[in-house]
Design a protein around this motif. Structure first.
Motif, PDB file in Angstrom:
ATOM      1  N   THR A   3      19.576  52.884  31.469  1.00  0.00           N
ATOM      2  CA  THR A   3      20.474  53.865  32.049  1.00  0.00           C
ATOM      3  C   THR A   3      21.196  53.222  33.228  1.00  0.00           C
ATOM      4  N   PRO A   4      22.375  53.738  33.611  1.00  0.00           N
ATOM      5  CA  PRO A   4      23.112  53.116  34.719  1.00  0.00           C
ATOM      6  C   PRO A   4      22.275  52.995  35.992  1.00  0.00           C
ATOM      7  N   ALA A   5      21.463  54.012  36.310  1.00  0.00           N
ATOM      8  CA  ALA A   5      20.645  53.943  37.522  1.00  0.00           C
ATOM      9  C   ALA A   5      19.634  52.805  37.433  1.00  0.00           C
ATOM     10  N   ALA A   7      19.902  50.120  35.363  1.00  0.00           N
ATOM     11  CA  ALA A   7      20.608  48.849  35.197  1.00  0.00           C
ATOM     12  C   ALA A   7      21.047  48.262  36.529  1.00  0.00           C
ATOM     13  N   THR A   8      21.173  49.099  37.547  1.00  0.00           N
ATOM     14  CA  THR A   8      21.583  48.620  38.867  1.00  0.00           C
ATOM     15  C   THR A   8      20.467  48.781  39.897  1.00  0.00           C
ATOM     16  N   TYR A   9      19.265  49.098  39.418  1.00  0.00           N
ATOM     17  CA  TYR A   9      18.144  49.327  40.330  1.00  0.00           C
ATOM     18  C   TYR A   9      17.854  48.076  41.143  1.00  0.00           C
ATOM     19  N   HIS A  10      17.593  48.289  42.423  1.00  0.00           N
ATOM     20  CA  HIS A  10      17.250  47.194  43.326  1.00  0.00           C
ATOM     21  C   HIS A  10      15.947  47.547  44.029  1.00  0.00           C
ATOM     22  N   GLN A 109      11.916  40.284  41.014  1.00  0.00           N
ATOM     23  CA  GLN A 109      12.984  39.680  40.226  1.00  0.00           C
ATOM     24  C   GLN A 109      12.785  39.914  38.729  1.00  0.00           C
ATOM     25  N   GLU A 112      13.532  43.685  37.970  1.00  0.00           N
ATOM     26  CA  GLU A 112      14.970  43.958  37.964  1.00  0.00           C
ATOM     27  C   GLU A 112      15.636  43.342  36.739  1.00  0.00           C
ATOM     28  N   GLN A 113      15.259  42.124  36.396  1.00  0.00           N
ATOM     29  CA  GLN A 113      15.841  41.465  35.224  1.00  0.00           C
ATOM     30  C   GLN A 113      15.485  42.227  33.951  1.00  0.00           C
ATOM     31  N   ARG A 116      17.668  45.115  33.464  1.00  0.00           N
ATOM     32  CA  ARG A 116      19.064  44.788  33.184  1.00  0.00           C
ATOM     33  C   ARG A 116      19.266  44.118  31.829  1.00  0.00           C
ATOM     34  N   GLU A 117      18.310  43.307  31.424  1.00  0.00           N
ATOM     35  CA  GLU A 117      18.502  42.461  30.248  1.00  0.00           C
ATOM     36  C   GLU A 117      17.348  42.604  29.276  1.00  0.00           C
TER      37      GLU A 117
END
Length: 155
Positions: A3-5, A7-10, A109, A112-113, A116-117
Motif C-alpha cells: 500500500t502507498p503508506a 511503500a513509503t514507510y520509514h 533497512q 523498509e526494503q 518496497r520491493e
C-alpha cells in the motif's frame, strides 16, 4: 504491491532516535507514532511485560534509553507475525552480540526494503492472487527465519 503508506514507510534510523533517556510516556508516543502506519500500538503494560520477559533491561530511574526504544520497536514489529518465544531468541542473539546499533540498522533497512520491493515473481492485478502470493511469501520467510534462529540457538 505494498500500500502507498507501507511503500513509503520509514522506520526511524538509529541517529533519529533520542540520544537522551526518555520517560515511559515519551517512549510510548515515539513508538506508537512510528508504528501507526503498520496498524500496531504499544501500551505501558506491554513495555512492562517486555522488561519482565527480559527482552531488555529495566529502565534506570524510570527512563528508557535508545536501546530500549529500539527493542520496543523491533519486538512490536516482529509480534505482527512471530510468537514471543521466537522473538525472544532473536532479541537475545542481538543483545548477546553487543551490536545493537548495526543490527537495528540491518533490520530497519531490510524491513523498509521488504515493504518496497516484494520479491514476487508473478505480477498480477488481481487483489486475491496478490494476497495469496504475499501470504505464501510471509509464511516462507517466517519458516526460514525460525530455522535460522533455531540453528543459531543450537550453535
Amino acid at each position: 504491491m505494498a500500500t502507498p503508506a507501507l511503500a513509503t514507510y520509514h522506520l526511524m534510523a538509529w541517529d533519529e532516535l533520542p540520544d537522551v533517556p526518555v520517560y515511559m510516556e515519551q517512549l510510548l508516543e515515539l513508538v506508537n507514532d512510528a508504528l501507526a502506519p503498520l496498524g500496531s500500538t504499544v501500551t505501558k503494560t506491554m513495555v512492562n511485560s517486555y522488561v519482565k520477559q527480559h527482552f531488555f533491561s529495566r529502565p534506570t530511574g524510570r527512563r528508557y534509553t535508545r536501546n530500549h526504544v529500539v527493542a520496543v520497536l523491533v519486538v512490536s514489529i516482529l509480534k505482527l507475525d512471530f510468537s514471543l518465544p521466537v522473538i525472544s531468541q532473536a532479541i537475545l542473539q542481538i543483545r548477546d552480540s553487543r551490536q545493537i546499533e548495526p543490527r537495528y540498522e540491518q533490520f530497519r533497512q531490510a524491513f523498509e526494503q521488504a515493504l518496497r520491493e516484494h520479491p514476487l515473481t508473478i505480477a498480477t492485478n488481481d487483489p486475491l492472487t496478490h494476497a495469496i502470493q504475499l501470504a505464501a511469501q510471509t509464511v516462507a520467510a517466517h519458516l526460514l527465519t525460525n530455522q535460522v534462529l533455531t540453528d543459531l540457538a543450537q550453535a
